[in-house]
Design a protein around this motif. Structure first.
Motif: not given
Lengths: 619, 402, 256
Positions: B39-41, B43-45, B47, B50, B233, B263, B267, B307
């Motif tokens: 969750y600290s890296k 995060t676009n995937f 979150f 979660r 990404g 995801e 973008p 997503r």
């Protein structure tokens, strides 16, 4: 033919991008000797700012360039803020502690950016007017690639003019080449540093903004770009702008043509180049000798004293507590204690190299991870029992350290640190890529302790015995003739040479010792986790160890132990919280400002009297 | 300064206080589930993922929980590091007394937890990691995986790709296990179906550090008729943009893993490629009652569109609930038995956890990319059930080394 | 009398400038030889050639009958050459005593010992050396906190640790007060006498030179222009030219 020209120009454009990140870093380092790890974060902020500005500015086609310039300026201002509020307070403390401050900054900026800019990857806008391609003998080249090449050259020219044709530039050059002279001239150093930091940060922001049409903005940019930027600065010679340009060119072109021959070379190319350049030219392409040296002053290096009776008593008490821990602590607390002990041993070995040895390593993970892998490979391929693996792995790593050290001790200061990083990255990429032997990034699994030691409590005692034993041996070494000689080498190379001591040989053996003990820590680690992955050898791991040592303080023998305990417990406490990186980063920054001598240094300052032997006044 | 020093002493004391807390466990009326993810890296995937399990958790608990008890998820960040993940797993299992572990994004983190599960006899349900090894070479009794693996997704793409006449293929994939697996599987399956194809070039950019220009140019230099892409990404964005500017996608058939997942596709906005064969998740176009219900609930709760990660998160939480209902117990062995063969209806179709290798049959959507209102979407898609893209029992047994 | 240091036709250039130009001289046992000359005369270069920090272009340096051209400083030290620096260079993280112990550890080849504690090694010898230079009462002070003159004396003790037969002292009294200077030089002279050591030193302070040196050599622009006993050198017109000009200028400056 068209292909080769385009490939060359593409390499040149990659090089230009690299140069734009690196030139600011090189300037800042040259003048203030700050190894600013947060430079990549400034780069990232520049990219984000420009992305949003381009969307908001109502200037049509002009808004692209205006936004880039404005984001550069804003990042420059952020740089001033950081310099004045944080770094200025730290100039008087040992240079190493600046590292910790900039590490803190990385974490803080990372989480602030997530909060401000969101976690979505952003695709950069194209550059208006330069969004097409040109045809070179049948091969297409994006116009913006050419634009980047020209912009980089213009910036190179602008910096050159600034440095060579203005009074400010002459002062900057003077500061880069001879700091004492500058002080003697009565120049306002404080203002000079701030202005250089502004320019460097401005360039970082500009670099981030300028690469938008080539990619975009995301939260991984900061760390992705920083290693490359450092490589460029070091290969070019720290403080040399022209050197940085040539280094970027070398790396850009060799990478562009390297992928034609060996597509798998992408992970390691840059670090191979750095290792080769540093071995041939110890101060980089254009570096002047000595500019990358760390200075140790009396503040960092008071005479060491053997433990007093009271300190011994306290240590014994602590030891007793550790030994009795299984009686009252929960299972997980034992797990944490095991991890602390292992990392403390590894930090202690790094400390031995950094403190008494005076050699900074940015690649300590190669020894720790090397130990983990050596043990895991022995178990995996040869079915070696744990006891033998624990015996041979440290020896193998000691050997590896001898090889790496043989090259590294020819260098000093930041250059030495960067060469350790290069070797660590090379070893990492071997482990990462050689899947048939090392399992690649899927790692090696099921490396568990022998049956007799698989009981948690037994393993706890085994770990404690080995780790505390190792730490005490390292501590003892500091008081032996070898440890003293090492400190002598750090204090004055001139003097040791004039009393018949072979400095390089002692430093070389230090590498072996450091490698051995870090390897021991690594090999216990792998049995405590049951698996090992290349992460244990990667850059972030090296920085973890650096942070643990700095957190504890470089001058106190208990520093690494206190540092790693604090680091791990802190991490565990706050990692449940959202935005924990912000908190951890703030804590680091707070710690360096509040007590620049590290936690142990502070405790020593405050409570040292209770434990001192009362021999003479303390320095 | 005195104040600061005092603060520091205070702070140091606090820091070391937990050392001396006795371990405690509370026997509340909840079933505790340990959840670990990055969750600290990335995060676009993670979150949206979660969000997915949080939605499912809410639905489960409003419906009264499972077996009369509410579910409680203790969610932790692994920082993308396997060592950290194992430590947190220890903490969740030993201190927080969770009954099982779920989650993780990176394959190597997933593998570390797989091994932890085996050693400590703890049930682990891997949510997102794609590595084939997780259920095959390194598979074990205690590990299950939800998401269709690298092999399955590559197989789905290869089957479709074989219909294209292209013979000269080039590949580009990130230089790590996932990329290598994805290329290997794709090559193998495509070659089997189309012995006439040849692979003429390959590129292995470092993950998230692609030198798009030079690497794409090298691919183009081999004049491929088709390209198989595994980058994602930020790398994917650079790949797409540079490829367009350098004109290498013209008349070239591109097959791209995961690119249809929102995801990665969102973008790209109006630069999203057209006509690529991809795996993904066209949530905007799926018209089944089960999915409509999920979509409405998700948008209602989070005011965002789902997503692929959201579905994965939702399904993994639902897996836990269904499994507990089936096992009626939180005993690990009983839960594992319940997991084997567990079947339930997910928003995107039926999911079964195969007994033979603990891989779920959750499928993926395969289709072509297109542009709509300045956004990339998937068209002509079809849902491919995972059970059709797994190797036969005989081969699985060989892969699992049993 | 035995010649312990013999310089023959020694030359060294930097970027075309001859810093040391064809110099020859000898130093005997028990002799205090001063090397003087104005700034830029080549004193430091000459010194660094002898102690091994620089490698000569041509000519020979013979110490105790052994040609040492190209040897590293640490090898030259092993031959029995002690050395002090113009700017003191001690181990600042160590006490006075430990600095001397370090030199003794090296002398006895114990620097790779990883078993014993330094605390107990060569204590008596170290203290004796410190007593010789009058620093025994400050043995536990950190070198980083010492006064400059005391540091110079510590350096002397360190330089004496390997029982040198030749002592090279680069500006031994620089940065000291007049009283201290004379005390240090008296100390040196006494050591020279008792241990039959040869000393080569450079010095700016003419008073010190003429009072303590047995013999003086004068360098100017890289060349040796005069040598002899203090009286001869004082009377040498060439030397007067070099020096008096300067002193006149200094005197004038004072008046203004």
């Amino acid at each position: 033919m068209g292909f080769l020209i385009v490939q060359f120009l593409t390499g040149l454009s990659d090089a230009s991008g690299l140069f734009l990140v690196a030139c600011g870093l090189s300037l800042i380092f040259g003048v203030s000797r700050i190894v600013n790890f947060a430079h990549g974060s400034f780069y990232m902020v520049g990219a984000y700012l420009a992305y949003y500005l381009i969307g908001y500015l109502p200037l049509g086609g002009l808004s692209f360039w205006a936004s880039i310039l404005i984001s550069g300026l804003i990042v420059g201002l952020i740089g001033i803020l950081v310099e004045v509020l944080l770094l200025k307070r730290l100039y008087r403390s040992p240079e190493l502690f600046l590292l910790m401050g900039t590490f803190g900054l990385i974490l803080v900026i990372q989480d602030l950016s997530r909060w401000l800019f969101g976690s979505e990857d952003l695709l950069g806008p194209r550059c208006p007017g330069l969004d097409g391609s040109i045809d070179i003998l049948g091969t297409l080249l994006p116009q913006y690639d050419l634009a980047l090449i020209i912009i980089a050259l213009l910036i190179l020219l602008a910096i050159w003019l600034l440095l060579n044709r203005t009074r400010w530039g002459i002062l900057v050059r003077a500061a880069t080449e001879d700091r004492e002279m500058l002080a003697a001239l009565g120049v306002n150093q404080s203002l000079l540093f701030t202005s250089v930091f502004f320019l460097g940060s401005f360039l970082a922001g500009l670099g981030g903004a300028l690469q938008l049409p080539k990619g975009g903005a995301d939260l991984l940019m900061d760390l992705n770009v920083i290693a490359g930027a450092f490589v460029v600065v070091v290969v070019g010679g720290m403080g040399s702008i022209l050197g940085a340009y040539l280094a970027a060119l070398l790396i850009g072109e060799l990478s562009a043509f390297g992928v034609l021959v060996l597509p798998q070379s992408t992970l390691v190319m840059m670090f191979l180049i750095m290792a080769v350049v540093l071995i041939i030219r110890p101060y980089g392409l254009f570096g002047k000798g000595k500019s990358g040296e760390y200075e140790y002053d009396e503040k960092t290096s008071a005479p060491i004293q053997p433990a007093s009776e009271r300190l011994k008593l306290a240590g014994l008490g602590l030891l007793l507590l550790v030994l009795l821990m299984p009686l009252f602590a929960g299972d997980f607390q034992l797990v944490l204690m095991i991890e602390i002990a292992i990392l403390a041993l590894s930090s202690m070995s790094l400390y031995f190299m950094m403190g008494p040895g005076g050699m900074i390593s940015f690649g300590h993970a190669v020894f720790f991870g090397g130990g983990a892998y050596a043990a895991a490979l022995l178990v995996h391929h040869l079915n070696t029992p744990m006891e033998l693996a624990l015996f041979f792995a440290p020896l193998l790593v000691g050997l590896l350290a001898l090889i790496i050290g043989w090259f590294c001790v020819r260098l000093s200061g930041v250059y030495l640190a960067m060469l350790t990083l290069a070797f660590a990255q090379i070893c990492w990429s071997i482990v990462f890529q050689w899947s048939a032997f090392t399992g690649g990034d899927d790692g090696l699994l099921s490396i568990w302790p022998s049956d007799w030691a698989s009981n948690r409590i037994v393993f706890y005692y085994l770990t404690m015995t080995l780790c505390i034993g190792g730490i005490l041996i390292l501590r003892h070494l500091v008081f032996t003739p070898f440890g003293y000689t090492l400190r002598a080498c750090r204090d004055s190379a001139l003097r040791v040479d004039s009393i018949g001591i072979n400095l390089k040989r002692h430093q070389w053996f230090t590498f072996a010792l450091t490698g051995f003990f870090a390897g021991l820590a690594g090999s216990i680690y792998v049995f405590s986790k049951g698996s090992v992955f290349p992460d244990e050898m990667a850059i972030p791991r090296s920085f973890d160890f650096l942070l643990m040592v700095l957190l504890g303080g470089i001058e106190a023998l208990s520093g690494p132990v206190i540092g790693s305990a604090a680091f791990i417990w802190l991490h565990d406490l706050i990692s449940r919280i959202h935005f924990w990186q912000l908190i951890l980063g703030s804590i680091f920054i707070f710690l360096v400002v509040a007590f620049p001598r590290g936690i142990a240094g502070f405790l020593d300052n405050r409570f040292g009297r209770i434990f001192s032997n009362h021999i003479g006044p303390r320095a | 300064m005195r104040f600061v020093r005092r603060l520091v002493v205070f702070f140091t004391l606090i820091l070391f206080l937990p050392f001396f807390y006795p371990a405690f466990s509370d026997a509340a009326d909840t079933i505790k589930i340990g959840e670990i993810n990055t969750y600290s890296k990335l995060t676009n995937f993670t979150f949206p993922y979660r969000n997915g399990w949080q939605l499912a958790l809410e639905e489960i608990n409003t419906a009264g929980g499972v077996n009369g008890k509410k579910l409680e998820v203790i969610s932790r960040d692994d920082d993308g590091k396997p060592g950290q993940a194992v430590k947190i797993a220890e903490e969740l299992v030993r201190k927080d007394k969770v009954i099982l572990l779920m989650g993780s994004f990176f394959s190597h983190v997933g593998l570390a937890l797989t091994d932890f599960a085996k050693r400590n006899k703890v049930l682990y349900i891997a949510a997102e990691p794609l590595s084939d090894a997780l259920v095959w070479a390194k598979g074990n009794r205690y590990t299950f995986r939800l998401r269709p693996s690298t092999y399955m997704q590559a197989a789905m793409l290869a089957e479709k790709a074989a219909e294209n006449p292209a013979r000269r293929w080039a590949t580009i994939a990130p230089n790590y296990a996932y990329g290598k697996d994805a290329v290997k599987s794709f090559k193998k399956i495509l070659k089997a179906k189309r012995p006439d194809v040849e692979f003429v070039a390959e590129q292995w950019p470092a993950l998230f550090k692609i030198n798009a220009g030079s690497e794409i140019q090298s691919l183009a230099n081999s004049k491929p008729e088709a390209i198989y892409n595994v980058t994602f990404g930020g790398d994917l964005a650079k790949f797409v943009r540079e490829g367009n500017l350098r004109g290498i996608f013209k008349d070239v058939f591109v097959v791209s893993l995961l690119t249809g997942e929102p995801e990665y596709l969102d973008p790209l906005k109006k630069e999203a490629p057209e006509g690529w064969l991809v795996t993904g998740y066209p949530w905007y176009d799926i018209k089944t009652p089960a999915h409509d219900k999920f979509l409405a609930a998700y948008q209602n709760k989070f005011d965002a569109t789902p997503r692929n990660g959201s579905v994965v998160g939702y399904n993994v939480m639902m897996t836990v609930a269904h499994m507990l209902k089936k096992s009626g117990s939180t005993d690990t062995e009983k839960m594992v038995d319940a997991m084997e063969g567990l079947a339930f209806e997910s928003p995107i179709g039926p999911v079964t956890y195969r007994k033979i290798d603990h891989q779920s049959t959750m499928g993926a959507y395969v289709g072509y990319t297109a542009q709509k209102e300045g956004k990339g979407i998937m068209v002509e898609w079809q849902y491919m059930d995972g059970k059709d893209y797994l190797p036969g029992d005989e081969e699985v047994r060989k892969l699992r080394g049993k | 009398m035995t010649t312990i240091l013999s310089i023959h036709r020694l030359s060294k250039s930097f970027e075309g400038i001859r810093a040391v130009n064809n110099i020859s001289f000898d130093l005997n046992e028990g002799e205090l030889l001063a090397m003087i000359g104005p700034n830029g005369a080549g004193k430091s270069t000459c010194f660094n050639l002898i102690n091994g920090q620089l490698v000569p272009d041509s000519g020979s340096i013979v110490i105790f009958g052994k040609k040492i051209n190209g040897l590293k400083p640490r090898h030259i030290w092993r031959l029995g050459v002690g050395r002090t620096f113009q700017i003191t260079s001690t181990f600042i993280s160590m006490t006075v005593l430990e600095n001397v112990q370090m030199a003794l550890l090296s002398h006895h080849g114990r620097t790779l010992n990883v078993v014993r504690k330094v605390q107990n090694l060569f204590m008596d010898e170290s203290i004796e050396l410190l007593e010789r230079v009058g620093m025994a009462d400050q043995q536990d002070r950190a070198c980083g906190t010492l006064a400059y003159g005391d540091l110079k004396r510590v350096e002397l003790a360190v330089a004496l640790a390997n029982n040198p037969k030749l002592l090279l002292m680069d500006e031994p009294t620089a940065g000291m007060g007049p009283k201290e200077r004379s005390r240090l030089m008296e100390l040196t002279a006494e050591i020279v006498q008792t241990h039959r050591i040869g000393v080569l030193f450079t010095e700016h302070d003419m008073e010190v030179v003429f009072k303590h040196a047995d013999r003086i050599i004068v360098l100017n622009q890289g060349k040796l222009v005069a040598q002899g006993c203090p009286e001869d050198v004082r009377r040498d017109t060439g030397v007067q030219e070099i020096y008096l000009g300067r002193e006149e200028a200094a005197r004038l400056e004072k008046i203004i």
